[in-house]
Motif scaffolding. Sequence first.
Motif, PDB file in Angstrom:
ATOM      1  N   CYS A  37     -49.154  -8.024 -47.760  1.00  0.00           N
ATOM      2  CA  CYS A  37     -48.757  -7.138 -48.843  1.00  0.00           C
ATOM      3  C   CYS A  37     -47.994  -7.982 -49.866  1.00  0.00           C
ATOM      4  CB  CYS A  37     -47.870  -6.036 -48.272  1.00  0.00           C
ATOM      5  SG  CYS A  37     -47.274  -4.832 -49.464  1.00  0.00           S
ATOM      6  N   ALA A  38     -48.237  -7.720 -51.134  1.00  0.00           N
ATOM      7  CA  ALA A  38     -47.582  -8.480 -52.187  1.00  0.00           C
ATOM      8  C   ALA A  38     -47.212  -7.549 -53.342  1.00  0.00           C
ATOM      9  CB  ALA A  38     -48.489  -9.597 -52.689  1.00  0.00           C
ATOM     10  N   ALA A  39     -46.240  -7.969 -54.123  1.00  0.00           N
ATOM     11  CA  ALA A  39     -45.780  -7.140 -55.234  1.00  0.00           C
ATOM     12  C   ALA A  39     -45.500  -8.012 -56.450  1.00  0.00           C
ATOM     13  CB  ALA A  39     -44.523  -6.381 -54.841  1.00  0.00           C
ATOM     14  N   ARG A  40     -45.637  -7.386 -57.612  1.00  0.00           N
ATOM     15  CA  ARG A  40     -45.262  -8.055 -58.847  1.00  0.00           C
ATOM     16  C   ARG A  40     -44.908  -7.002 -59.889  1.00  0.00           C
ATOM     17  NH1 ARG A  40     -51.188 -10.271 -61.024  1.00  0.00           N
ATOM     18  NH2 ARG A  40     -51.780  -8.351 -62.087  1.00  0.00           N
ATOM     19  N   ALA A  41     -44.241  -7.429 -60.945  1.00  0.00           N
ATOM     20  CA  ALA A  41     -43.834  -6.511 -62.000  1.00  0.00           C
ATOM     21  C   ALA A  41     -44.974  -6.207 -62.956  1.00  0.00           C
ATOM     22  CB  ALA A  41     -42.642  -7.098 -62.743  1.00  0.00           C
ATOM     23  N   ILE A  42     -45.885  -7.155 -63.147  1.00  0.00           N
ATOM     24  CA  ILE A  42     -47.030  -6.946 -64.044  1.00  0.00           C
ATOM     25  C   ILE A  42     -48.051  -6.073 -63.331  1.00  0.00           C
ATOM     26  CG2 ILE A  42     -48.909  -8.068 -65.285  1.00  0.00           C
ATOM     27  CD1 ILE A  42     -47.142 -10.564 -65.451  1.00  0.00           C
ATOM     28  N   TRP A  43     -48.534  -5.060 -64.039  1.00  0.00           N
ATOM     29  CA  TRP A  43     -49.470  -4.134 -63.421  1.00  0.00           C
ATOM     30  C   TRP A  43     -50.714  -4.854 -62.914  1.00  0.00           C
ATOM     31  CZ3 TRP A  43     -49.890   1.531 -65.242  1.00  0.00           C
ATOM     32  CH2 TRP A  43     -48.606   2.068 -65.356  1.00  0.00           C
ATOM     33  N   CYS A  44     -51.251  -4.342 -61.815  1.00  0.00           N
ATOM     34  CA  CYS A  44     -52.425  -4.951 -61.179  1.00  0.00           C
ATOM     35  C   CYS A  44     -53.601  -5.047 -62.162  1.00  0.00           C
ATOM     36  CB  CYS A  44     -52.885  -4.121 -59.977  1.00  0.00           C
ATOM     37  SG  CYS A  44     -51.668  -3.902 -58.669  1.00  0.00           S
ATOM     38  N   ARG A  45     -53.755  -3.994 -62.988  1.00  0.00           N
ATOM     39  CA  ARG A  45     -54.944  -3.941 -63.843  1.00  0.00           C
ATOM     40  C   ARG A  45     -54.780  -4.744 -65.123  1.00  0.00           C
ATOM     41  NH1 ARG A  45     -55.095   2.316 -64.398  1.00  0.00           N
ATOM     42  NH2 ARG A  45     -52.877   1.890 -64.115  1.00  0.00           N
ATOM     43  N   TRP A  46     -53.600  -5.246 -65.369  1.00  0.00           N
ATOM     44  CA  TRP A  46     -53.361  -5.972 -66.614  1.00  0.00           C
ATOM     45  C   TRP A  46     -53.687  -7.453 -66.501  1.00  0.00           C
ATOM     46  CZ3 TRP A  46     -48.143  -3.907 -69.016  1.00  0.00           C
ATOM     47  CH2 TRP A  46     -48.323  -2.570 -69.383  1.00  0.00           C
ATOM     48  N   ALA A  47     -53.719  -7.953 -65.282  1.00  0.00           N
ATOM     49  CA  ALA A  47     -54.010  -9.375 -65.083  1.00  0.00           C
ATOM     50  C   ALA A  47     -54.616  -9.545 -63.704  1.00  0.00           C
ATOM     51  CB  ALA A  47     -52.740 -10.218 -65.200  1.00  0.00           C
ATOM     52  N   PRO A  48     -55.480 -10.528 -63.536  1.00  0.00           N
ATOM     53  CA  PRO A  48     -56.096 -10.733 -62.215  1.00  0.00           C
ATOM     54  C   PRO A  48     -55.047 -10.918 -61.131  1.00  0.00           C
ATOM     55  CG  PRO A  48     -57.179 -12.076 -63.876  1.00  0.00           C
ATOM     56  CD  PRO A  48     -55.963 -11.496 -64.531  1.00  0.00           C
ATOM     57  N   LEU A  49     -55.408 -10.462 -59.928  1.00  0.00           N
ATOM     58  CA  LEU A  49     -54.526 -10.650 -58.788  1.00  0.00           C
ATOM     59  C   LEU A  49     -54.702 -12.072 -58.269  1.00  0.00           C
ATOM     60  CD1 LEU A  49     -55.073  -7.246 -56.935  1.00  0.00           C
ATOM     61  CD2 LEU A  49     -53.140  -7.932 -58.372  1.00  0.00           C
ATOM     62  N   VAL A  50     -53.703 -12.872 -58.503  1.00  0.00           N
ATOM     63  CA  VAL A  50     -53.734 -14.279 -58.118  1.00  0.00           C
ATOM     64  C   VAL A  50     -52.522 -14.569 -57.248  1.00  0.00           C
ATOM     65  CG1 VAL A  50     -53.714 -16.658 -58.955  1.00  0.00           C
ATOM     66  CG2 VAL A  50     -54.911 -14.899 -60.247  1.00  0.00           C
ATOM     67  N   HIS A  51     -52.764 -15.302 -56.205  1.00  0.00           N
ATOM     68  CA  HIS A  51     -51.696 -15.625 -55.250  1.00  0.00           C
ATOM     69  C   HIS A  51     -50.429 -16.107 -55.951  1.00  0.00           C
ATOM     70  CE1 HIS A  51     -50.406 -18.439 -51.714  1.00  0.00           C
ATOM     71  NE2 HIS A  51     -49.575 -17.437 -51.871  1.00  0.00           N
ATOM     72  N   SER A  52     -50.585 -17.035 -56.860  1.00  0.00           N
ATOM     73  CA  SER A  52     -49.429 -17.673 -57.489  1.00  0.00           C
ATOM     74  C   SER A  52     -48.674 -16.742 -58.435  1.00  0.00           C
ATOM     75  CB  SER A  52     -49.860 -18.921 -58.246  1.00  0.00           C
ATOM     76  OG  SER A  52     -50.825 -18.599 -59.221  1.00  0.00           O
ATOM     77  N   ASP A  53     -49.276 -15.621 -58.831  1.00  0.00           N
ATOM     78  CA  ASP A  53     -48.641 -14.697 -59.751  1.00  0.00           C
ATOM     79  C   ASP A  53     -47.873 -13.574 -59.063  1.00  0.00           C
ATOM     80  OD1 ASP A  53     -51.280 -14.787 -62.287  1.00  0.00           O
ATOM     81  OD2 ASP A  53     -49.625 -16.150 -61.840  1.00  0.00           O
ATOM     82  N   MET A  54     -47.983 -13.492 -57.758  1.00  0.00           N
ATOM     83  CA  MET A  54     -47.280 -12.436 -57.050  1.00  0.00           C
ATOM     84  C   MET A  54     -45.861 -12.899 -56.754  1.00  0.00           C
ATOM     85  SD  MET A  54     -49.785 -10.412 -57.148  1.00  0.00           S
ATOM     86  CE  MET A  54     -49.075  -9.000 -56.313  1.00  0.00           C
ATOM     87  N   GLY A  55     -44.904 -12.016 -57.031  1.00  0.00           N
ATOM     88  CA  GLY A  55     -43.516 -12.420 -56.906  1.00  0.00           C
ATOM     89  C   GLY A  55     -42.933 -12.289 -55.511  1.00  0.00           C
ATOM     90  N   PHE A  56     -43.524 -11.382 -54.724  1.00  0.00           N
ATOM     91  CA  PHE A  56     -42.937 -11.081 -53.436  1.00  0.00           C
ATOM     92  C   PHE A  56     -44.034 -10.884 -52.396  1.00  0.00           C
ATOM     93  CE2 PHE A  56     -38.878 -10.606 -55.403  1.00  0.00           C
ATOM     94  CZ  PHE A  56     -39.148 -10.067 -56.643  1.00  0.00           C
TER      95      PHE A  56
END
Length: 125
Positions: free
Chosen positions: A95-114
Motif C-alpha cells: 500500500c502506498a500514499a501520496r498527496a498528488i491525486w492518482c489520476r493526475w500523474a502516473p503511479l510510479v514507485h519513486s513518486d509515492m511518499g509513504f
Amino acid sequence: QVQLVESGGGSVQAGGSLRLSCAASGPSFSLQCLAWFRQAPGKEREAVAGVDRDDGTTYADTVKGRFTVSRDNAKNTVYLQMDSLKPDDTGMYYCAARAIWCRWAPLVHSDMGFWGKGTLVTIPS
C-alpha cells in the motif's frame, strides 16, 4: 506521520479471490491518492491500482476487469478486491500514499511518499 498497514494476503488457487486491506493514518492531504503496488520475485515493483479521495480510480492494464480498488474515507482504509487470480499475480503487495491525486500523474514507485510493509499473495501454478 503517515502509517500504512496492509492485511489480507495469503495463498489461493488460480481463479480464486482475495481482498487486501490497508489501514491508513496521518494527515489527510498526504492520503489523497492511495495505491497498491506489487513486486514479484526478481522483478521491479509495479503499480497495480490507485484510488483518489473522490473515489476516482486507475488500474494497470494487467489487472483491469479482475481487480477492484476502493476506499472508505471514514475508516481511512483502502481495499483491493482481487478476482480471477493468476500465478502471475504472485508477489508482495504494498500500500502506498501520496498527496498528488492518482489520476493526475502516473503511479510510479519513486513518486509515492509513504509505504506499508507489504502483504504476500501467492497463487501457485
